[in-house]
Scaffold this motif. Structure first.
Motif, short mmCIF file in Angstrom:
data_model
loop_
_atom_site.label_atom_id
_atom_site.label_comp_id
_atom_site.label_asym_id
_atom_site.label_seq_id
_atom_site.Cartn_x
_atom_site.Cartn_y
_atom_site.Cartn_z
N MET A 355 0.82 -1.21 0.00
CA MET A 355 0.00 0.00 0.00
C MET A 355 0.86 1.26 0.00
O MET A 355 0.49 2.28 -0.60
CB MET A 355 -0.92 0.01 1.22
CG MET A 355 -1.83 1.21 1.31
SD MET A 355 -2.94 1.10 2.73
CE MET A 355 -4.08 -0.16 2.16
N SER A 359 3.64 5.25 -6.44
CA SER A 359 3.23 4.97 -7.81
C SER A 359 4.37 5.33 -8.76
O SER A 359 5.00 6.37 -8.62
CB SER A 359 1.98 5.78 -8.15
OG SER A 359 1.71 5.70 -9.53
N SER A 368 0.03 7.37 -4.98
CA SER A 368 0.21 6.58 -3.77
C SER A 368 1.62 6.82 -3.26
O SER A 368 2.50 7.28 -3.98
CB SER A 368 -0.01 5.08 -4.03
OG SER A 368 0.95 4.59 -4.96
N THR A 372 0.08 6.92 2.24
CA THR A 372 -1.13 6.14 1.95
C THR A 372 -1.23 5.01 2.95
O THR A 372 -2.31 4.67 3.44
CB THR A 372 -1.09 5.58 0.52
OG1 THR A 372 -0.75 6.62 -0.40
CG2 THR A 372 -2.42 4.99 0.13
N GLU A 435 -1.13 11.94 -0.54
CA GLU A 435 -1.08 10.48 -0.50
C GLU A 435 -2.18 9.92 0.39
O GLU A 435 -2.79 8.89 0.07
CB GLU A 435 0.29 10.03 -0.02
CG GLU A 435 1.40 10.31 -1.02
CD GLU A 435 2.79 10.06 -0.46
OE1 GLU A 435 3.76 10.20 -1.23
OE2 GLU A 435 2.92 9.73 0.73
N GLY A 439 -5.51 7.52 -0.75
CA GLY A 439 -5.96 6.30 -0.08
C GLY A 439 -7.41 6.39 0.35
O GLY A 439 -8.18 5.42 0.22
N THR A 442 -9.45 5.77 -2.83
CA THR A 442 -9.38 4.47 -3.49
C THR A 442 -9.76 3.30 -2.61
O THR A 442 -10.47 2.39 -3.04
CB THR A 442 -7.97 4.24 -4.06
OG1 THR A 442 -7.01 4.36 -2.99
CG2 THR A 442 -7.66 5.25 -5.14
#
Length: 481
Positions: A355, A359, A368, A372, A435, A439, A442
């Protein structure tokens, strides 16, 4: 996050998502209005999934587009501007002095073609969408930017971008934005706010052309705004020259307009943004990436920092044995769970590491990074704090948003840094709020109740988190009792 030790600094490289697009939240005094604290409503509207995009029976557009190729992108753009003008024709005189002034013209271009100009600039290699103050026109790149946004986030991403650009036109006509006096940062967030005003109208079901669900549809709009945030500033880079704002700031401004209406957009000025930023970091420091790799050591440091900040009488225990963990009064919510019965936070370290991995897609991937993951860990700690506070229910939707709010409080407390027992310091860095917001949008785990259940709308999760970032413990308990 930034984690420093006496002899070494723990850092990791991070992927930064940058899109070439030009283009709030505030403390609310007193007791909040119940509809805005309702976990199943979004700014007073029922939080539901459903149709999002151009209506099948939408009337034809009222506006022509110069330079169009007649394709789907330009059709959606023309429909978006036509819808925006239908909205502002009615709304403008009810909010601002004077008469509504529509955009003079619309221009579409292919940045791969060498011919063409927009706002006295060549459109060759101009990957952008923008409002031109010189002649009150709106233009966009139909080949790269808008198709990429549409592919990643759906049709309403195009409408959102044009709502933002039209927001510049509205702000200029209303005198909110003064071209040579208003900083770019302020003008951009005023436009974000005015885009939120329009999109609430669509979400309410009043648009003849578009629909927008307050669940997954609005989540897509917010995800597109995440992609359009400013890149992180490195040491030596100047703040403010062409600054648009972080994702946290831009989504906040959008939520101002969506929840409070057009009048709220007037209040966005340099002083308001400075107050909203407070001590939150906006620039990376020397030799800093903003990323601390998730490890057993870093997890322990974060929990110790929380112990220092909140000084619970019985600090929660920490376990990394997720495979055999059991709890009699809560279900697991991997990669981090809190069990009230044993006062234990259990971490699935591989899951938390996944997690928290930055990215690496430099295009339109959802942001991310380390925070996150750390925001989820902190949210479980804040459930332990709620247990110690006493009298709070932790297994319902209000508890989920209260947890998100308190996670925001903890995040802000880290902005000054916390020195732990080994002499190291852990602190919030630029990009960490974005970040966490990614989270919340998403996976929603940082806005989860004791069983990991969250509320359906990412808008509500982010709104609760923002309330905590800009507020305090008591504010969160007032809003989500």
């Amino acid at each position: 996050m930034r984690l420093s030790r006496r002899s070494a600094r723990v850092l990791a490289t991070a992927g930064t998502l940058i899109l070439l697009l030009s283009g709030c939240a505030r403390m609310l005094d007193g007791t909040p209005v119940s509809i805005f604290a309702d976990p199943f409503r979004v700014g007073g509207l029922q939080a539901v999934d459903g149709p999002t995009g151009l209506r099948p029976d939408a009337p034809p557009p009222d506006r022509e587009v110069k330079g169009t190729d007649g394709g789907r992108i330009d059709q959606l753009a023309a429909q978006s501007v036509s819808d925006l003008e239908a909205f502002w024709t009615t709304t403008y005189p009810n909010t601002f002095d004077g008469d509504f002034k529509p955009a003079s013209s619309l221009l579409s271009w292919d940045p791969g073609q060498r011919k063409g100009t927009f706002c006295r600039n060549r459109t060759f290699l101009l990957i952008n969408a923008a409002y031109c103050y010189l002649d009150n026109t709106i233009g966009w790149d139909r080949r790269l930017l808008l198709p990429a946004l549409r592919n990643a986030y759906g049709d309403m991403a195009i409408t959102m971008v044009l709502a933002h650009e039209y927001g510049h036109a509205i702000a200029r006509t209303a005198g909110i934005t003064k071209r040579r006096q208003t900083p770019t940062l302020v003008a951009e967030q005023q436009a974000d706010c005015l885009a939120g005003v329009y999109l609430r109208w669509v979400a309410h079901g009043d648009s003849p052309r578009f629909t927008l669900s307050t669940g997954d549809g609005l989540n897509g709009v917010l995800a597109a705004m995440l992609a359009l945030r400013d890149p992180l500033l490195n040491p030596g880079e100047t703040v403010g020259n062409n600054e648009h704002g972080s994702a946290f700031e831009r989504i906040s401004a959008f939520q101002f307009g969506f929840t409070e209406g057009a009048d709220s957009c007037r209040s966005i000025d340099a002083k308001e943004i400075e107050q909203r930023r407070g001590e939150l970091p906006i620039q990376l420091q020397q030799n800093e990436t903003g990323e601390v790799p998730v490890s057993e050591d870093s997890v322990r440091v974060v929990v110790e920092a929380m112990n220092i900040l909140f000084t619970p009488a019985k600090p929660p225990q920490l376990s990394f044995d997720a495979a055999t963990a059991s709890c009699t009064d809560a279900r697991p919510s991997r990669p981090a769970s809190y069990c009230p019965a044993t006062n234990t936070i259990t971490v699935d370290l591989p899951g938390l590491q996944t997690m928290g991995t930055p990215s690496k897609d430099a295009k339109l991937a959802t942001l991310s990074g380390d925070n996150t993951a750390y925001s989820v860990l902190v949210s479980r700690y804040m459930q332990a704090v709620q247990i110690e506070h006493g009298g709070l229910v932790l297994d319902n939707a209000a508890a989920a948003l209260r947890t998100a709010c308190l996670t925001g409080v903890a995040t802000t407390k880290l902005s000054q840094g916390v020195t732990t027992s080994n002499g190291g310091t852990i602190a919030l860095t630029a990009g960490d709020l974005d970040e966490a917001v990614a989270g919340l949008l998403t996976n929603g785990l940082a806005a989860g109740d004791i069983n990991g259940e969250s509320v359906p709308a990412g808008f509500s999760r982010i709104d609760a988190y923002r309330t905590g970032v800009l507020g305090d413990f008591d504010r969160c308990l007032q809003r989500f009792p």
